[in-house]
Design an enzyme around this catalytic site. Sequence first.
Site, mmCIF file in Angstrom:
data_model
loop_
_atom_site.group_PDB
_atom_site.id
_atom_site.type_symbol
_atom_site.label_atom_id
_atom_site.label_comp_id
_atom_site.label_asym_id
_atom_site.label_seq_id
_atom_site.Cartn_x
_atom_site.Cartn_y
_atom_site.Cartn_z
ATOM 1 N N THR A 1 32.222 37.220 32.869
ATOM 2 C CA THR A 1 32.632 38.157 33.899
ATOM 3 C C THR A 1 31.832 39.429 33.689
ATOM 4 O O THR A 1 31.961 40.101 32.671
ATOM 5 C CB THR A 1 34.137 38.458 33.827
ATOM 6 N N LYS B 1 35.227 37.147 41.265
ATOM 7 C CA LYS B 1 35.979 37.301 40.024
ATOM 8 C C LYS B 1 36.695 38.644 39.979
ATOM 9 O O LYS B 1 37.798 38.761 39.426
ATOM 10 C CB LYS B 1 35.055 37.151 38.815
ATOM 11 N N LYS C 1 37.524 45.659 30.129
ATOM 12 C CA LYS C 1 36.148 45.658 30.636
ATOM 13 C C LYS C 1 36.104 45.200 32.084
ATOM 14 O O LYS C 1 35.457 45.821 32.936
ATOM 15 C CB LYS C 1 35.288 44.766 29.742
#
Length: 291
Positions: A101, A176, A244
């Site tokens: 990701t 995502k 993150k």
Amino acid sequence: MLSPDQTVIGFIGLGVMGKSMAGHLAKAGYPLVVYTRTKEKATSLLDEGAEWANSPRGVAVKANVIITIVGYPHDVEEVYLGEEGILANSHAGTYVIDMTTSMPSLAVKIYQEAKKRGIHAIDAPVSGGDIGAREARLAIMAGGDREAFLAVEPILNLLGPNVVYQGDPGAGQHTKMCNQIAIASNMIGVCEAIVYAEKAGLDPETVLKSISSGAAGSWSLSNLAPRMINGDFEPGFYIKHFIKDMNIALEEAAALGMDTPGLALARSLYVKLAEQGEENSGTQALYKNWK
């Protein structure tokens, strides 16, 4: 279709998810060349016949399909764009698939650099955590050229039943972000529901039998709430990596002129946990904010 007898798969990143994913490819008969920062994580794959490489370059020179799932965007950039990285050392015609990701803009940059070298680049982040990786039930969202996607789709199908082509380079990463935005607020609701059940004197496991199959149902409620109840905070997905992801999503939403208050609240709660030393716990440790 890239069959096992004409394909060598390079796999970089053998963490909580990557190790299981690489194992599925090996079981399907694909020769594997693997690299990860901690060689001990590769032991079981090496015992089963995988070949070890000492660097991303070592993987690139031997494989014609390369899959990466590493930690952070700066790791992706180093692995792909560094002098000892994948693009500088791969053969023309190689397919590279980043399943980390990461940032949509970085996916586009990698695609553009790859195209200059005759390399096919796909961004294909995943959802499903350690369970999905272990059981080959990942959701995979892909961006890049459709022809390149179709060539590697049979390989991706070995990792999960829900492989969807989303569009141009970066589209997989944008999808995502949608996934992570939905999860972020949902995790708050899951934690509050479980703590409420406990404070009301209910058996939370019995409560789950009712609410997980109704309108409140979600993957997190079914898979992570039981871990909360049992005090299991081992990582299926690290808090530090979720932070993150949320940071990327917040930046991308801001660039789109969009306000995301649910995402911002979830991030603040997870940052609080990380500051308390929980960054290497699983995302279900959010429950501790109420306990």
